[in-house]
Scaffold this motif. Sequence first.
Motif, PDB file in Angstrom:
ATOM      1  N   GLY A   1       0.795  -1.226   0.000  1.00  0.00           N
ATOM      2  CA  GLY A   1       0.000   0.000   0.000  1.00  0.00           C
ATOM      3  C   GLY A   1       0.824   1.271   0.000  1.00  0.00           C
ATOM      4  N   VAL A   2       2.140   1.124   0.130  1.00  0.00           N
ATOM      5  CA  VAL A   2       3.048   2.271   0.249  1.00  0.00           C
ATOM      6  C   VAL A   2       4.024   2.228  -0.921  1.00  0.00           C
ATOM      7  CG1 VAL A   2       4.792   3.356   1.733  1.00  0.00           C
ATOM      8  CG2 VAL A   2       2.791   2.242   2.755  1.00  0.00           C
ATOM      9  N   PRO A   3       4.354   3.385  -1.523  1.00  0.00           N
ATOM     10  CA  PRO A   3       5.228   3.365  -2.703  1.00  0.00           C
ATOM     11  C   PRO A   3       6.599   2.756  -2.440  1.00  0.00           C
ATOM     12  CG  PRO A   3       4.161   5.502  -2.469  1.00  0.00           C
ATOM     13  CD  PRO A   3       3.870   4.737  -1.214  1.00  0.00           C
ATOM     14  N   HIS A   4       7.142   2.092  -3.462  1.00  0.00           N
ATOM     15  CA  HIS A   4       8.465   1.489  -3.371  1.00  0.00           C
ATOM     16  C   HIS A   4       9.525   2.503  -2.944  1.00  0.00           C
ATOM     17  CE1 HIS A   4       7.960  -2.625  -4.967  1.00  0.00           C
ATOM     18  NE2 HIS A   4       7.042  -2.117  -5.769  1.00  0.00           N
ATOM     19  N   ASP A   5       9.436   3.724  -3.497  1.00  0.00           N
ATOM     20  CA  ASP A   5      10.522   4.670  -3.226  1.00  0.00           C
ATOM     21  C   ASP A   5      10.529   5.157  -1.783  1.00  0.00           C
ATOM     22  OD1 ASP A   5       8.239   6.207  -3.552  1.00  0.00           O
ATOM     23  OD2 ASP A   5       9.239   7.779  -4.711  1.00  0.00           O
ATOM     24  N   PHE A   6       9.380   5.085  -1.098  1.00  0.00           N
ATOM     25  CA  PHE A   6       9.420   5.382   0.338  1.00  0.00           C
ATOM     26  C   PHE A   6      10.225   4.335   1.068  1.00  0.00           C
ATOM     27  CE2 PHE A   6       7.885   4.442   4.616  1.00  0.00           C
ATOM     28  CZ  PHE A   6       8.181   5.648   5.253  1.00  0.00           C
ATOM     29  N   TRP A   7       9.945   3.056   0.775  1.00  0.00           N
ATOM     30  CA  TRP A   7      10.640   1.975   1.466  1.00  0.00           C
ATOM     31  C   TRP A   7      12.137   2.008   1.171  1.00  0.00           C
ATOM     32  CZ3 TRP A   7       8.019   0.653   5.285  1.00  0.00           C
ATOM     33  CH2 TRP A   7       6.652   0.375   5.223  1.00  0.00           C
ATOM     34  N   SER A   8      12.499   2.170  -0.069  1.00  0.00           N
ATOM     35  CA  SER A   8      13.924   2.172  -0.411  1.00  0.00           C
ATOM     36  C   SER A   8      14.645   3.329   0.259  1.00  0.00           C
ATOM     37  CB  SER A   8      14.121   2.219  -1.925  1.00  0.00           C
ATOM     38  OG  SER A   8      13.549   3.374  -2.483  1.00  0.00           O
TER      39      SER A   8
ATOM     40  N   ASP B   1       9.687  -8.162  -5.788  1.00  0.00           N
ATOM     41  CA  ASP B   1      10.203  -6.841  -6.162  1.00  0.00           C
ATOM     42  C   ASP B   1      10.670  -6.052  -4.940  1.00  0.00           C
ATOM     43  OD1 ASP B   1       9.587  -7.435  -8.776  1.00  0.00           O
ATOM     44  OD2 ASP B   1       7.791  -6.178  -8.855  1.00  0.00           O
ATOM     45  N   TYR B   2      10.128  -6.385  -3.770  1.00  0.00           N
ATOM     46  CA  TYR B   2      10.480  -5.620  -2.568  1.00  0.00           C
ATOM     47  C   TYR B   2      11.877  -5.938  -2.050  1.00  0.00           C
ATOM     48  CZ  TYR B   2       5.887  -3.550  -2.458  1.00  0.00           C
ATOM     49  OH  TYR B   2       4.773  -2.814  -2.788  1.00  0.00           O
ATOM     50  N   TYR B   3      12.478  -7.022  -2.513  1.00  0.00           N
ATOM     51  CA  TYR B   3      13.881  -7.257  -2.176  1.00  0.00           C
ATOM     52  C   TYR B   3      14.746  -6.096  -2.670  1.00  0.00           C
ATOM     53  CZ  TYR B   3      12.977 -12.220  -1.034  1.00  0.00           C
ATOM     54  OH  TYR B   3      12.545 -13.389  -0.465  1.00  0.00           O
ATOM     55  N   ALA B   4      14.425  -5.578  -3.853  1.00  0.00           N
ATOM     56  CA  ALA B   4      15.219  -4.491  -4.430  1.00  0.00           C
ATOM     57  C   ALA B   4      15.099  -3.208  -3.618  1.00  0.00           C
ATOM     58  CB  ALA B   4      14.786  -4.240  -5.881  1.00  0.00           C
ATOM     59  N   ASP B   5      14.042  -3.067  -2.832  1.00  0.00           N
ATOM     60  CA  ASP B   5      13.897  -1.888  -1.977  1.00  0.00           C
ATOM     61  C   ASP B   5      14.795  -1.950  -0.745  1.00  0.00           C
ATOM     62  OD1 ASP B   5      11.962  -1.082  -3.741  1.00  0.00           O
ATOM     63  OD2 ASP B   5      10.266  -1.608  -2.451  1.00  0.00           O
ATOM     64  N   GLY B   6      15.382  -3.123  -0.499  1.00  0.00           N
ATOM     65  CA  GLY B   6      16.252  -3.284   0.650  1.00  0.00           C
ATOM     66  C   GLY B   6      15.729  -4.236   1.703  1.00  0.00           C
ATOM     67  N   PHE B   7      14.532  -4.795   1.500  1.00  0.00           N
ATOM     68  CA  PHE B   7      13.996  -5.740   2.480  1.00  0.00           C
ATOM     69  C   PHE B   7      14.802  -7.042   2.454  1.00  0.00           C
ATOM     70  CE2 PHE B   7      10.214  -3.029   2.080  1.00  0.00           C
ATOM     71  CZ  PHE B   7       9.876  -2.888   3.419  1.00  0.00           C
TER      72      PHE B   7
END
Length: 441
Positions: free
Chosen positions: A203-210, A233-239
């Motif tokens: 529910g939250v944009p990728h760029d916030f998480w990254s 895809d969320y692995y690429a955000d740093g998770f």
Amino acid sequence: MNKIISFIASVAAIAATGCTSYEIDMPENPAAPVIGNEVSTNVIYQANPRFFGENDCLKGLTSQLSRISDMDCDILWVMPVYETGELNGIGSPYCIRNFKSINPRYGTMDDMKELVNSAHSKGMKVILDWVANHTAWDCPWITEHPDWYEKDADGNIVSPSGWSDVAQLNFGNPEVRTAMKDAMFYWVDQLSIDGFRCDYVDGVPHDFWSNVITDLRASHPDMIMLAETANPDYYADGFDMIYDWECATTISTAFNGGKPSSIVKEASEVLAKVPDGKSILRYVFNHDVAAENNVATMYGAPDGVPAAYVLVSMLNGTPMIYSSMDVEGLSGKLSFFDYETLTFSTSLSDEYKIINSAFKASAEVRRGELRDYSNASVVCFTRAIPGHNLLVAVNTTGSSQTIRTPISLAGAQMTDLIKGNNTTAPVSIELEPYCYTILMN
């Protein structure tokens, strides 16, 4: 508990000598020592504070930390501890009124500090549940910053689809991002926590998480970040971790008449999408699964739960124990909205300790080639690296079952990681209802 009683005495003897009975001599320089990616050796314990007391929940959880740590759990995930909303509320701990205050029914900030410090003193890391997507309707941000929320065509603040008790934040507003990041850093700075399990990351944009993960790790490089999503895809955000959404359903189906081989197939397909250096969360219960299913029958019978957990752990990923799995006699659905003080079981805790110890002892061999030998009632698979083999067999039924040992291992000298003794692998393995064996050489 008959499947572990014989091992309890050996655990005490082993502890007295300061070693384990299943320390396998690995060659110093084996040829092609591994086949697969590095595997996890961490075990997560998900703690619902509402199961640890009608009030002073944090003190109740702190009093159980020695038992949790003794189960060989490494990471304590604490479900939301924050002050919850009342307006339009339904009792959910994920309905946050104030991101920087403790739910007074749980205790105080000092109680929270004591919990974290006590966990750290036992070698455990602590991650907090974080809810970035929405707030309670009586969150002060509603009146102070109405422009921080999504609105409909008439200018009314809206709820996320299906969740009428909360209000949807607008991450298109830079001030929302700043406020949310500030709140996350508050807990890191105040408590020295080790990371976050992030609720509904989709529910939250990728760029916030990254962005926030990059900033967190700039000062805390080892920050643990778990995303509630199955999207790689969320692995690429740093998770570090995402969810294996299907594992609980797949295992439950097999324990209720489905195909045991589907468990191996599902795990293999999901793990194939995990990048090296990352992991995936696997479980038989989490708070949602336990709230939506009868915990006594989801895995055939209560004795089926530890057997299912063997499959969660030994088929790789990062296994998790949800508070309530270590309680005897539970049935029905366990709402995480309710306060229900549970009485935890020493014998179940001992059983999970043995399984977790086997999980960690087998890490190197679990990287090896996987072969499935399951039949209509028993999940059976092997892992192999040069010179070493792992054999796991789990009875998914409430009746005794027999499965043939793979011919390459029958007669081999192996270590029984559950009973803690050396043994000769039999031609066939006989398993009592919901029992299991883990052999390694």
